[in-house]
Design an enzyme around this catalytic site. Structure first.
Site, PDB file in Angstrom:
ATOM      1  N   PRO A  63       0.672  -1.163  -0.118  1.00 21.95           N
ATOM      2  CA  PRO A  63      -0.252   0.083  -0.050  1.00 21.95           C
ATOM      3  C   PRO A  63       0.907   1.260   0.029  1.00 21.95           C
ATOM      4  CG  PRO A  63      -0.027  -1.003   2.213  1.00 21.95           C
ATOM      5  CD  PRO A  63       0.760  -1.866   1.280  1.00 21.95           C
ATOM      6  N   ALA A  67       0.290   5.459  -0.193  1.00 24.07           N
ATOM      7  CA  ALA A  67      -0.684   6.629  -0.153  1.00 24.07           C
ATOM      8  C   ALA A  67      -0.431   7.547  -1.334  1.00 24.07           C
ATOM      9  CB  ALA A  67      -0.816   7.275   0.970  1.00 24.07           C
ATOM     10  N   GLN A  74      -6.806  -1.528   2.431  1.00 21.72           N
ATOM     11  CA  GLN A  74      -6.100  -1.462   3.745  1.00 21.72           C
ATOM     12  C   GLN A  74      -7.182  -0.276   4.664  1.00 21.72           C
ATOM     13  OE1 GLN A  74      -2.721   1.042   4.731  1.00 21.72           O
ATOM     14  NE2 GLN A  74      -1.675  -0.996   5.459  1.00 21.72           N
ATOM     15  N   CYS A 114       1.899   2.714  10.076  1.00 16.20           N
ATOM     16  CA  CYS A 114       2.366   3.992   9.286  1.00 16.20           C
ATOM     17  C   CYS A 114       3.075   5.010  10.325  1.00 16.20           C
ATOM     18  CB  CYS A 114       0.844   4.619   9.115  1.00 16.20           C
ATOM     19  SG  CYS A 114       1.088   6.032   8.236  1.00 16.20           S
ATOM     20  N   LYS A 166      -0.166  -4.999   9.145  1.00 21.70           N
ATOM     21  CA  LYS A 166       1.024  -4.592   8.605  1.00 21.70           C
ATOM     22  C   LYS A 166       1.502  -3.784   9.773  1.00 21.70           C
ATOM     23  CE  LYS A 166       2.998  -2.405   4.630  1.00 21.70           C
ATOM     24  NZ  LYS A 166       3.299  -0.980   5.052  1.00 21.70           N
ATOM     25  N   ASN A 177       8.968  -6.870   4.398  1.00 24.30           N
ATOM     26  CA  ASN A 177       8.975  -5.691   3.421  1.00 24.30           C
ATOM     27  C   ASN A 177      10.017  -4.769   3.836  1.00 24.30           C
ATOM     28  OD1 ASN A 177       7.093  -2.874   3.953  1.00 24.30           O
ATOM     29  ND2 ASN A 177       7.566  -3.387   1.825  1.00 24.30           N
ATOM     30  N   GLY A 178      10.399  -4.087   2.878  1.00 22.59           N
ATOM     31  CA  GLY A 178      11.230  -3.087   3.084  1.00 22.59           C
ATOM     32  C   GLY A 178      12.643  -2.888   2.096  1.00 22.59           C
ATOM     33  N   ASP A 179      12.733  -1.990   1.252  1.00 22.98           N
ATOM     34  CA  ASP A 179      13.922  -1.871   0.492  1.00 22.98           C
ATOM     35  C   ASP A 179      14.385  -2.776  -0.794  1.00 22.98           C
ATOM     36  OD1 ASP A 179      14.391   0.417   2.326  1.00 22.98           O
ATOM     37  OD2 ASP A 179      15.939  -0.357   3.205  1.00 22.98           O
ATOM     38  N   ARG A 198       8.308   1.125  -2.879  1.00 22.25           N
ATOM     39  CA  ARG A 198       8.580   2.306  -3.593  1.00 22.25           C
ATOM     40  C   ARG A 198       9.491   1.613  -4.875  1.00 22.25           C
ATOM     41  NH1 ARG A 198      12.248   4.502   1.390  1.00 22.25           N
ATOM     42  NH2 ARG A 198      12.055   2.199   1.764  1.00 22.25           N
TER      43      ARG A 198
HETATM   44  C1  LIG Z   1       4.821   7.495  -0.287  1.00 19.97           C
HETATM   45  C2  LIG Z   1       4.329   6.138   0.635  1.00 19.97           C
HETATM   46  C3  LIG Z   1       3.234   5.998   0.784  1.00 19.97           C
HETATM   47  C4  LIG Z   1       2.962   4.942   1.636  1.00 19.97           C
HETATM   48  N1  LIG Z   1       1.629   4.545   2.161  1.00 19.97           N
HETATM   49  C5  LIG Z   1       1.322   3.419   2.952  1.00 19.97           C
HETATM   50  C6  LIG Z   1       0.051   3.185   3.272  1.00 19.97           C
HETATM   51  O1  LIG Z   1      -0.866   3.919   3.000  1.00 19.97           O
HETATM   52  N2  LIG Z   1      -0.247   2.302   4.034  1.00 19.97           N
HETATM   53  C7  LIG Z   1       1.070   1.466   4.629  1.00 19.97           C
HETATM   54  O2  LIG Z   1       0.548   0.351   5.417  1.00 19.97           O
HETATM   55  N3  LIG Z   1       2.214   1.696   4.245  1.00 19.97           N
HETATM   56  C8  LIG Z   1       2.234   2.601   3.653  1.00 19.97           C
HETATM   57  N4  LIG Z   1       3.745   3.082   3.140  1.00 19.97           N
HETATM   58  C9  LIG Z   1       4.695   2.038   3.436  1.00 19.97           C
HETATM   59  C10 LIG Z   1       4.981   0.998   2.414  1.00 19.97           C
HETATM   60  O3  LIG Z   1       3.792   0.253   2.407  1.00 19.97           O
HETATM   61  C11 LIG Z   1       6.251   0.014   2.918  1.00 19.97           C
HETATM   62  O4  LIG Z   1       5.946  -0.429   4.071  1.00 19.97           O
HETATM   63  C12 LIG Z   1       7.470   0.943   2.888  1.00 19.97           C
HETATM   64  O5  LIG Z   1       7.502   1.982   1.814  1.00 19.97           O
HETATM   65  C13 LIG Z   1       8.728   0.067   2.708  1.00 19.97           C
HETATM   66  O6  LIG Z   1       8.811  -0.698   1.732  1.00 19.97           O
HETATM   67  P1  LIG Z   1       9.572  -0.189   0.382  1.00 19.97           P
HETATM   68  O7  LIG Z   1      10.950  -0.077   0.868  1.00 19.97           O
HETATM   69  O8  LIG Z   1       9.159  -1.348  -0.448  1.00 19.97           O
HETATM   70  O9  LIG Z   1       8.754   0.934  -0.074  1.00 19.97           O
HETATM   71  C14 LIG Z   1       4.034   4.140   2.204  1.00 19.97           C
HETATM   72  C15 LIG Z   1       5.214   4.521   2.012  1.00 19.97           C
HETATM   73  C16 LIG Z   1       5.737   5.632   1.159  1.00 19.97           C
HETATM   74  C17 LIG Z   1       6.864   5.666   0.583  1.00 19.97           C
END
Ligand SMILES: Cc1cc2nc3c(=O)[nH]c(=O)nc-3n(C[C@H](O)[C@H](O)[C@H](O)COP(=O)(O)O)c2cc1C
Length: 312
Positions: free
Chosen positions: A16, A18, A70, A100, A139, A200-202, A225
């Site tokens: 997810p 936003a 979500q 979050c 989450k 999850n992460g990076d 991302r």
């Molecule tokens: C712009 C942005 C918006 C996000 N919105 C949400 C969200 O709505 N709900 C949520 O659980 N996490 C949200 N996250 C967190 C991501 O779902 C994810 O956990 C986090 O970015 C780490 O994963 P990644 O490194 O693959 O991005 C958001 C992250 C970013 C950068």
């Protein structure tokens, strides 16, 4: 991976995000191989009080399934009611946001703040489950800060409350998005529960996703991302790395935005998403300048079509 009644044969999931994981982007990621896609966070209050902006976030089509929506909020009863509303939609799963870090969300006791209130978090999970037959994921992060790492116990609590699976972002609230995701932390959450755990992460490539699975033992991975401007990440071949091969996907993305977004939002959303495809490619800053300078959606399409003619 089995998520209640939902069976996934592929372990790559769209996170997810936003402002990004709207219907067009979710559909595009499904077309590129994501096994399951998550909506951006939806306010339980917005849903229960039927606010226009919230209701617009619920738009879905059969082609994007399986899809998860979500919820965020901290009041068990309202979260339960919101889960009841979501369950009337043709969706496959509900997720509860307990990770979050954004101040607006934390201030209301929602998102990662719930990791400091495990009893309240448990009541939220139980109320959501009481109002839906859909599988429910939770989450989380690893904890509030490095002195309060409670991801494993918190995940265990969620399992006992009836959650179908845990998604864990390998950072604490205090980390924000700094440093790197802690894979040992994800492994400790996985070791604490018997339900599936999604890491999850990076994750910046398909191969990196597989590496996270083997390093942590997690059952699947969720990519946020790394998928922006790069839905190719869900496929073993990855990003083609050249403009000619990327442009059909950019055009497809714009077509989906034009088809599904509100007219007054089409241009802003298109610029926001399209600009991301060109990062690291030759001439990318000039391309992005043209994209952000487009005065209308038609102008933006022309910019992309001209590129397609220049780099056939
Ligand atoms: C712009 C942005 C918006 C996000 N919105 C949400 C969200 O709505 N709900 C949520 O659980 N996490 C949200 N996250 C967190 C991501 O779902 C994810 O956990 C986090 O970015 C780490 O994963 P990644 O490194 O693959 O991005 C958001 C992250 C970013 C950068």
């Amino acid at each position: 991976m089995q998520l209640g009644t939902l069976k996934l044969t592929w372990p790559f999931i769209l996170a997810p995000l936003a402002g990004y994981t709207d219907l067009p982007f979710r559909l595009l990621c499904r077309e590129h191989g994501a096994a399951l896609v998550y909506s951006e966070m939806i306010s339980c209050h917005g849903l229960v009080y039927r606010q226009r902006n919230t209701l617009e976030m619920l738009e879905t089509v059969d082609e994007e399934r399986p899809v998860a929506m979500q919820l965020f909020g901290s009041e068990p009863e309202i979260m339960g009611m919101a889960a009841g509303y979501l369950s009337e939609l043709p969706i496959d799963l509900i997720d509860i946001n307990m990770g979050c870090p954004v101040r607006k969300v934390i201030k209301k006791g929602a998102g990662c703040a719930l990791m400091r209130q495990p009893r309240l978090a448990e009541a939220v999970i139980r109320q959501v489950l009481a109002h839906t037959k859909l599988p429910v994921t939770v989450k989380i992060r690893l904890g509030w800060n490095h002195q309060e790492i409670n991801g494993p116990e918190f995940a265990k609590m969620a399992e006992e409350a009836g959650a179908t699976a845990i998604i864990v972002h390998g950072r604490t609230w205090s980390d924000g998005f700094g440093g790197g995701a802690d894979r040992a932390g994800i492994a400790s959450v996985k070791a604490a529960v018997s339900i599936p755990v999604i890491g999850n992460g990076d994750i910046h490539s398909y191969q990196d996703g597989l590496a996270m699975m083997s390093e942590t033992g997690c059952d699947a991975v969720m990519i946020g991302r790394g998928a922006l401007g790069n839905p190719f990440i869900f496929h073993p071949e990855g990003n083609p790395g050249n403009l000619a091969a990327i442009l059909p996907t950019v055009l497809r993305h714009l077509e989906l935005i034009d088809r599904f977004c509100r007219t007054d939002q089409v241009l802003a959303r298109s610029k926001n998403q399209a600009g991301r495809y060109f990062k690291g490619l030759p001439g990318s800053s000039e391309i992005r300048r043209k994209i952000y300078g487009a005065a209308s959606f038609t102008d933006l399409l022309l910019v992309i079509q001209e590129l397609a003619e220049t780099f056939p």
